[in-house]
Write an enzyme that holds these catalytic residues in place. Structure first.
Site, PDB file in Angstrom:
ATOM      1  N   LYS A 176      -6.943  -4.879  -3.267  1.00 34.86           N
ATOM      2  CA  LYS A 176      -7.658  -5.491  -2.149  1.00 34.86           C
ATOM      3  C   LYS A 176      -8.648  -4.503  -1.546  1.00 34.86           C
ATOM      4  O   LYS A 176      -8.618  -3.312  -1.837  1.00 34.86           O
ATOM      5  CB  LYS A 176      -6.674  -5.965  -1.079  1.00 34.86           C
ATOM      6  CG  LYS A 176      -5.847  -4.855  -0.439  1.00 34.86           C
ATOM      7  CD  LYS A 176      -4.821  -5.418   0.531  1.00 34.86           C
ATOM      8  CE  LYS A 176      -3.937  -4.334   1.124  1.00 34.86           C
ATOM      9  NZ  LYS A 176      -4.633  -3.446   2.056  1.00 34.86           N
TER      10      LYS A 176
ATOM     11  N   HIS B 229     -10.821   0.613  -2.852  1.00 34.34           N
ATOM     12  CA  HIS B 229     -12.140   0.576  -2.235  1.00 34.34           C
ATOM     13  C   HIS B 229     -13.234   1.161  -3.130  1.00 34.34           C
ATOM     14  O   HIS B 229     -13.002   2.143  -3.844  1.00 34.34           O
ATOM     15  CB  HIS B 229     -12.135   1.382  -0.932  1.00 34.34           C
ATOM     16  CG  HIS B 229     -11.225   0.833   0.118  1.00 34.34           C
ATOM     17  ND1 HIS B 229     -11.203  -0.494   0.478  1.00 34.34           N
ATOM     18  CD2 HIS B 229     -10.314   1.456   0.923  1.00 34.34           C
ATOM     19  CE1 HIS B 229     -10.319  -0.669   1.442  1.00 34.34           C
ATOM     20  NE2 HIS B 229      -9.760   0.499   1.729  1.00 34.34           N
TER      21      HIS B 229
ATOM     22  N   CYS C  18      -2.106  -2.676   7.757  1.00 32.96           N
ATOM     23  CA  CYS C  18      -2.041  -3.589   6.608  1.00 32.96           C
ATOM     24  C   CYS C  18      -0.763  -4.424   6.581  1.00 32.96           C
ATOM     25  O   CYS C  18      -0.790  -5.587   6.179  1.00 32.96           O
ATOM     26  CB  CYS C  18      -2.223  -2.810   5.315  1.00 32.96           C
ATOM     27  SG  CYS C  18      -3.882  -2.087   5.178  1.00 32.96           S
TER      28      CYS C  18
ATOM     29  N   ASP D  86      -4.808  -0.796  -1.687  1.00 30.49           N
ATOM     30  CA  ASP D  86      -6.202  -0.652  -1.285  1.00 30.49           C
ATOM     31  C   ASP D  86      -6.965  -0.137  -2.503  1.00 30.49           C
ATOM     32  O   ASP D  86      -6.505   0.791  -3.191  1.00 30.49           O
ATOM     33  CB  ASP D  86      -6.330   0.350  -0.136  1.00 30.49           C
ATOM     34  CG  ASP D  86      -6.365  -0.320   1.225  1.00 30.49           C
ATOM     35  OD1 ASP D  86      -6.205  -1.554   1.304  1.00 30.49           O
ATOM     36  OD2 ASP D  86      -6.543   0.410   2.217  1.00 30.49           O
TER      37      ASP D  86
ATOM     38  N   HIS E 294     -17.675   1.949   0.735  1.00 29.71           N
ATOM     39  CA  HIS E 294     -17.000   1.004   1.626  1.00 29.71           C
ATOM     40  C   HIS E 294     -17.409   1.208   3.080  1.00 29.71           C
ATOM     41  O   HIS E 294     -17.577   2.337   3.546  1.00 29.71           O
ATOM     42  CB  HIS E 294     -15.477   1.128   1.494  1.00 29.71           C
ATOM     43  CG  HIS E 294     -14.747  -0.041   2.063  1.00 29.71           C
ATOM     44  ND1 HIS E 294     -14.117  -0.002   3.275  1.00 29.71           N
ATOM     45  CD2 HIS E 294     -14.587  -1.300   1.589  1.00 29.71           C
ATOM     46  CE1 HIS E 294     -13.565  -1.178   3.520  1.00 29.71           C
ATOM     47  NE2 HIS E 294     -13.835  -1.990   2.510  1.00 29.71           N
TER      48      HIS E 294
ATOM     49  N   HIS F 248     -10.692   6.990   1.531  1.00 29.57           N
ATOM     50  CA  HIS F 248      -9.326   6.842   1.038  1.00 29.57           C
ATOM     51  C   HIS F 248      -9.242   5.734   0.002  1.00 29.57           C
ATOM     52  O   HIS F 248     -10.022   4.786   0.025  1.00 29.57           O
ATOM     53  CB  HIS F 248      -8.355   6.547   2.194  1.00 29.57           C
ATOM     54  CG  HIS F 248      -8.605   5.235   2.873  1.00 29.57           C
ATOM     55  ND1 HIS F 248      -9.580   5.074   3.836  1.00 29.57           N
ATOM     56  CD2 HIS F 248      -8.032   4.016   2.713  1.00 29.57           C
ATOM     57  CE1 HIS F 248      -9.584   3.819   4.254  1.00 29.57           C
ATOM     58  NE2 HIS F 248      -8.668   3.149   3.586  1.00 29.57           N
TER      59      HIS F 248
ATOM     60  N   ASP G  51       0.784  -1.241   0.000  1.00 27.68           N
ATOM     61  CA  ASP G  51       0.000   0.000   0.000  1.00 27.68           C
ATOM     62  C   ASP G  51       0.817   1.293   0.000  1.00 27.68           C
ATOM     63  O   ASP G  51       0.515   2.235   0.747  1.00 27.68           O
ATOM     64  CB  ASP G  51      -0.950   0.007   1.203  1.00 27.68           C
ATOM     65  CG  ASP G  51      -1.957  -1.123   1.166  1.00 27.68           C
ATOM     66  OD1 ASP G  51      -1.935  -1.918   0.215  1.00 27.68           O
ATOM     67  OD2 ASP G  51      -2.777  -1.215   2.112  1.00 27.68           O
TER      68      ASP G  51
END
Length: 234
Positions: free
Chosen positions: A125, A55, A176, A53, A59, A100, A12
């Protein structure tokens, strides 16, 4: 050590996790890029993976998606249910964050300081709106569902390359990175977190607590100038 086939996971390193404009910026987040680039481009790994990430706008972890007064980023928690049919009664508290790393936005992109031409595989992810996913291997309930939460079954990819050991760096150490490392152990790999190659949302004592958790779960916390990294020199 017996069989030893190492992989690198860069976690990330995205705009929204880095100053000055990141929505969920980790202090000095960009400063670890040179260490990560050295790992990516000058060390010997069977595969080099970067996670992101990714999203949806709705989310569950985004504070704006919940009604007041329990919708304060960094402060509020909601109850999250297991998204797997038949397991909805399993619940966990979920901390709320600012919006984010929304899929396709600038905030979700890799920071330009990272030499992405040395990355072999990008894994997205946190794609399921209904569940948090800090780890690249599984969501918060331990589910692995490549059609909803993550776009790649990373365990299968690594096993396909006979990987035995996963070296991990990136952001953030207390979320993470930690969850990915612990889940790497659960997936059957040895896991090594490079201390100088990660930073935490909560620095200082937050990292000390994280190191204790990692080591309790069998993750090795190592130094970038240690023998484990030196033996990976290309």
């Amino acid at each position: 050590m017996g069989d030893f086939v190492p992989a690198l996971l860069v976690v990330d390193m995205q705009e929204d996790f880095c100053p000055p404009n990141g929505a969920l910026a980790v202090e000095n987040g960009r400063s670890i890029a040179p260490i990560i680039n050295d790992l990516l481009c000058n060390r010997r790994f069977a595969i080099r993976v970067a996670t992101q990430d990714w999203h949806p706008k709705d989310h569950i972890s985004f504070a704006v998606n919940h009604p007041p007064p329990n919708n304060l980023p960094f402060e509020s928690f909601i109850t999250m249910s297991n998204p797997v049919p038949g397991k909805e009664t399993q619940t966990k508290p979920q901390q709320l964050w600012p919006v984010h790393c929304v899929a396709g936005t600038e905030g979700a992109s890799m920071i330009p300081e990272i030499k992405t031409d040395c990355v072999d595989l990008f894994v997205k992810k946190g794609m399921d709106p209904g569940v948090e996913m800090y780890s690249v291997f599984a969501d918060a309930f331990g589910n692995v569902d490549s059609t909803k939460s993550v776009d790649t079954d990373l365990k299968a990819v690594l096993k396909g390359k006979n990987v035995t050991d996963v070296f991990i760096a990136g952001l953030a150490g207390d979320y993470c990175v930690k969850c990915t490392a612990i889940d790497a152990i659960k997936a059957g790999f040895r896991a090594w977190v490079i201390e100088e190659g990660t930073l935490c949302v909560v620095p200082g004592l937050g990292w000390e607590k994280t190191k204790e958790e990692l080591e309790e779960d069998g993750v090795h916390v190592i130094h970038v100038d240690g023998p484990e990294i030196d033996m990976l020199r290309a």
